[in-house]
Design an enzyme around this catalytic site. Sequence first.
Site, PDB file in Angstrom:
ATOM      1  N   GLU A   1     -77.291  29.144 -46.596  1.00  0.00           N
ATOM      2  CA  GLU A   1     -78.083  30.618 -47.573  1.00  0.00           C
ATOM      3  C   GLU A   1     -79.220  30.595 -47.956  1.00  0.00           C
ATOM      4  O   GLU A   1     -79.546  29.291 -48.931  1.00  0.00           O
ATOM      5  CB  GLU A   1     -77.233  30.954 -48.664  1.00  0.00           C
ATOM      6  CG  GLU A   1     -75.394  31.185 -47.499  1.00  0.00           C
ATOM      7  CD  GLU A   1     -73.989  31.813 -48.657  1.00  0.00           C
ATOM      8  OE1 GLU A   1     -73.479  30.848 -48.652  1.00  0.00           O
ATOM      9  OE2 GLU A   1     -74.697  32.620 -49.310  1.00  0.00           O
TER      10      GLU A   1
ATOM     11  N   ARG B   1     -66.040  18.229 -44.790  1.00  0.00           N
ATOM     12  CA  ARG B   1     -67.637  18.622 -45.458  1.00  0.00           C
ATOM     13  C   ARG B   1     -67.492  16.794 -45.816  1.00  0.00           C
ATOM     14  O   ARG B   1     -66.776  16.354 -45.854  1.00  0.00           O
ATOM     15  CB  ARG B   1     -67.786  19.141 -46.894  1.00  0.00           C
ATOM     16  CG  ARG B   1     -67.086  20.187 -46.506  1.00  0.00           C
ATOM     17  CD  ARG B   1     -67.041  21.227 -47.508  1.00  0.00           C
ATOM     18  NE  ARG B   1     -68.810  21.172 -49.019  1.00  0.00           N
ATOM     19  CZ  ARG B   1     -68.820  22.206 -48.697  1.00  0.00           C
ATOM     20  NH1 ARG B   1     -68.887  23.253 -48.142  1.00  0.00           N
ATOM     21  NH2 ARG B   1     -70.020  22.046 -49.639  1.00  0.00           N
TER      22      ARG B   1
ATOM     23  N   LYS C   1     -73.870  23.278 -54.115  1.00  0.00           N
ATOM     24  CA  LYS C   1     -75.348  24.575 -54.479  1.00  0.00           C
ATOM     25  C   LYS C   1     -74.892  25.180 -55.885  1.00  0.00           C
ATOM     26  O   LYS C   1     -76.527  24.910 -56.265  1.00  0.00           O
ATOM     27  CB  LYS C   1     -75.690  25.135 -53.179  1.00  0.00           C
ATOM     28  CG  LYS C   1     -76.620  24.456 -52.484  1.00  0.00           C
ATOM     29  CD  LYS C   1     -77.723  25.574 -51.772  1.00  0.00           C
ATOM     30  CE  LYS C   1     -75.915  26.186 -50.194  1.00  0.00           C
ATOM     31  NZ  LYS C   1     -76.922  27.080 -49.746  1.00  0.00           N
TER      32      LYS C   1
HETATM   33  P1  ATP Z   1     -72.991  24.757 -51.214  1.00  0.00           P
HETATM   34  O1  ATP Z   1     -71.129  24.657 -50.846  1.00  0.00           O
HETATM   35  O2  ATP Z   1     -73.038  23.628 -51.118  1.00  0.00           O
HETATM   36  O3  ATP Z   1     -72.731  26.192 -51.860  1.00  0.00           O
HETATM   37  P2  ATP Z   1     -72.984  26.140 -48.752  1.00  0.00           P
HETATM   38  O4  ATP Z   1     -71.828  25.756 -48.002  1.00  0.00           O
HETATM   39  O5  ATP Z   1     -72.422  27.283 -49.726  1.00  0.00           O
HETATM   40  O6  ATP Z   1     -72.805  24.776 -49.221  1.00  0.00           O
HETATM   41  P3  ATP Z   1     -75.171  26.588 -47.001  1.00  0.00           P
HETATM   42  O7  ATP Z   1     -76.378  27.579 -47.353  1.00  0.00           O
HETATM   43  O8  ATP Z   1     -73.893  28.354 -46.526  1.00  0.00           O
HETATM   44  O9  ATP Z   1     -74.902  26.347 -48.105  1.00  0.00           O
HETATM   45  O10 ATP Z   1     -74.491  26.053 -45.694  1.00  0.00           O
HETATM   46  C1  ATP Z   1     -75.182  25.991 -45.053  1.00  0.00           C
HETATM   47  C2  ATP Z   1     -74.254  24.965 -43.847  1.00  0.00           C
HETATM   48  O11 ATP Z   1     -74.503  23.939 -43.830  1.00  0.00           O
HETATM   49  C3  ATP Z   1     -73.037  25.300 -43.418  1.00  0.00           C
HETATM   50  O12 ATP Z   1     -72.469  25.631 -41.971  1.00  0.00           O
HETATM   51  C4  ATP Z   1     -72.617  24.338 -43.950  1.00  0.00           C
HETATM   52  O13 ATP Z   1     -70.988  24.634 -43.431  1.00  0.00           O
HETATM   53  C5  ATP Z   1     -73.407  23.218 -44.156  1.00  0.00           C
HETATM   54  N1  ATP Z   1     -72.950  22.470 -45.324  1.00  0.00           N
HETATM   55  C6  ATP Z   1     -72.874  22.529 -45.995  1.00  0.00           C
HETATM   56  N2  ATP Z   1     -72.651  21.372 -47.201  1.00  0.00           N
HETATM   57  C7  ATP Z   1     -71.915  20.450 -46.461  1.00  0.00           C
HETATM   58  C8  ATP Z   1     -71.358  19.047 -46.818  1.00  0.00           C
HETATM   59  N3  ATP Z   1     -71.315  18.992 -47.859  1.00  0.00           N
HETATM   60  N4  ATP Z   1     -71.083  18.512 -45.397  1.00  0.00           N
HETATM   61  C9  ATP Z   1     -71.690  19.526 -44.260  1.00  0.00           C
HETATM   62  N5  ATP Z   1     -71.950  20.544 -43.509  1.00  0.00           N
HETATM   63  C10 ATP Z   1     -72.055  20.803 -45.123  1.00  0.00           C
HETATM   64 MG    MG Z   2     -71.609  28.802 -47.541  1.00  0.00          MG
END
Ligand code: ATP
Ligand code: MG
Length: 562
Positions: free
Chosen positions: A37, A264, A274
């Site tokens: 996102e 994760r 984020k």
């Molecule tokens: P945050 O929780 O930091 O806001 P998010 O999952 O909302 O992260 P996205 O932009 O949706 O952020 O993430 C894009 C991709 O990266 C998703 O497929 C998510 O599963 C993966 N991702 C995000 N954080 C991690 C992490 N700590 N370890 C592994 N994969 C991750």
């Molecule tokens: Mg997400």
Amino acid sequence: MSEEPVKKPTNFIRHIIDADLENGKNEGRITTRFPPEPNGYLHIGHAKSIVLNFGIAEDYNGRCNLRFDDTNPHKENSEFVEAIKADVHWLGCDPKENIFFASDYFEKLFAYAVELIKKGKAYVCDLSAEQIREYRGTLTQAGKNSSYRDRSVEENLTLFNAMRNGDFADGEKVLRAKIDMSSGNINLRDPTIYRVRHGIVHHQTGSQWCIYPMYDYTHCISDALEGITHSLCTLEFEDHRPLYNWFLEQLDVPHHPRQIEFSRLTLEHTVTSKRKLSELVEQGFVEGWDDPRMPTIAGMRRRGYSAASIREFCNRIGVTKAHNVVEMAMLEDCIRSDLNDNAPRRMAVLNPLKVVITNYDDSKVEDLLSANHPQNEEFGKRSIPFCNEIYIDRSDFAEVPPKKYKRLIPGGEVRLRNAYVIRCDEMIKDEQGELIELRCSVDADTLGKNPEGRKVKGVIHWVSAKHGISAEVRLFDRLFSHPTPDNTKDGSDYTAHINPEALRTLSHCVLENSLASAEIGQGFQFEREGYFCLDPAKTADGRPVFNRTITLRDVWAKMQSK
Ligand code: ATP
Ligand code: MG
């Protein structure tokens, strides 16, 4: 260098893919995607997902899309879109022409919503957000049906079109999937799939829409439209999989991806959320998303971590379903071993103390040569000017030496790295008694060899005072002193654990003159001090600013063992 065969990572996801290929699924095609996102910069957790998805595509001759899941326009912007593209590219992962936006599919998503309504599987609901939450029930209590659940298909179609036309205010009406308010899985209790949002300028679609599809609805359909064969995501989406499957089963979509969840990345001494990272930026705890203290890809790049070492780290931690916290030392090991192999050696004095060499002609300059890289003779070779005025580090002289001190003391000798042995003859102090200068004499017989019959144990670094360049050096350390700042036993806020020592600025450093031509992106070992690189953002006004990428050894491990 010898070409070692690259060992491909193996993990449970690759085993599933192998089995799918063996069973002839998807005509042998493998397509993955990385779906951020655009509401922040990418962090080290994202790197895990990027390396996984692009790595699989590469190894299986498949493809990996970069798709922006941009359904939340009030938190997103094109700065984030561009930063994400740049970071993915820098990591060495190339989506080629396969960059997409979920917003590319808004028209199709609308048509699918109409299809759901026509099949009696979606309805327009007038409950307020608060009521919807109330009606949803809890983990132990079933939800209850909305009184609008049984609207006719005709009425729903009319209202949904009116939502699109802007006839309703924000929150006045939503479109919901009609699934099961008593489902054990709360995600299936008639989730909202469209909401009204007026007055938003979306970074891709402008003001074209005043209704926006929800993430869950959009995500699975976007994957289906892109023909994603293996939709890899983190464990928190496990409970959403039944909802994704429900949408894909109701709708006439071209493809049904297989979702596989993995854990994760959680890394000690930092946060990988984020939301929290953006709080650190917005509340001024750091200077920006690319602050070298941040665990963002942009921050790590600026700090001097190479893409190869981040990829190496991602491969080393592996991919499983187990929750675990990875030690910071593991990431730092990858950075250090990469720099040890690739960083030219230089000398830099961070806390300068002037030394005048009294028995060396004050108009003489010698060009000393240095080649001192363990693996490569040529590496780090350059000429180093030596003259009668040099700087050494204040910590390399002690008027009253502690036990086992091997460096310079009054009347004692020390070797200057790549140069001569000097002896300290005199200390010059100011009126307050502060040491301002040393007077030393050089032993002309000791260039490149030990003085006969005398043991000189200490070797210290130095820089010519007449040739060295002045610089600022910023010493970075871990951003949080607590290993798990957002999960502490006392429930304290993560910001309470910010390490005040994570940035120390030294403004009066002197670097050997060859560093005047240092290029951005090149790491250096400042001998005995650590690994450093030129800061791209701070160096604009001519006086260089160097960032410490990492110390030579793991000082935290030493502290903890004490
Ligand atoms: P945050 O929780 O930091 O806001 P998010 O999952 O909302 O992260 P996205 O932009 O949706 O952020 O993430 C894009 C991709 O990266 C998703 O497929 C998510 O599963 C993966 N991702 C995000 N954080 C991690 C992490 N700590 N370890 C592994 N994969 C991750
Ligand atoms: Mg997400």
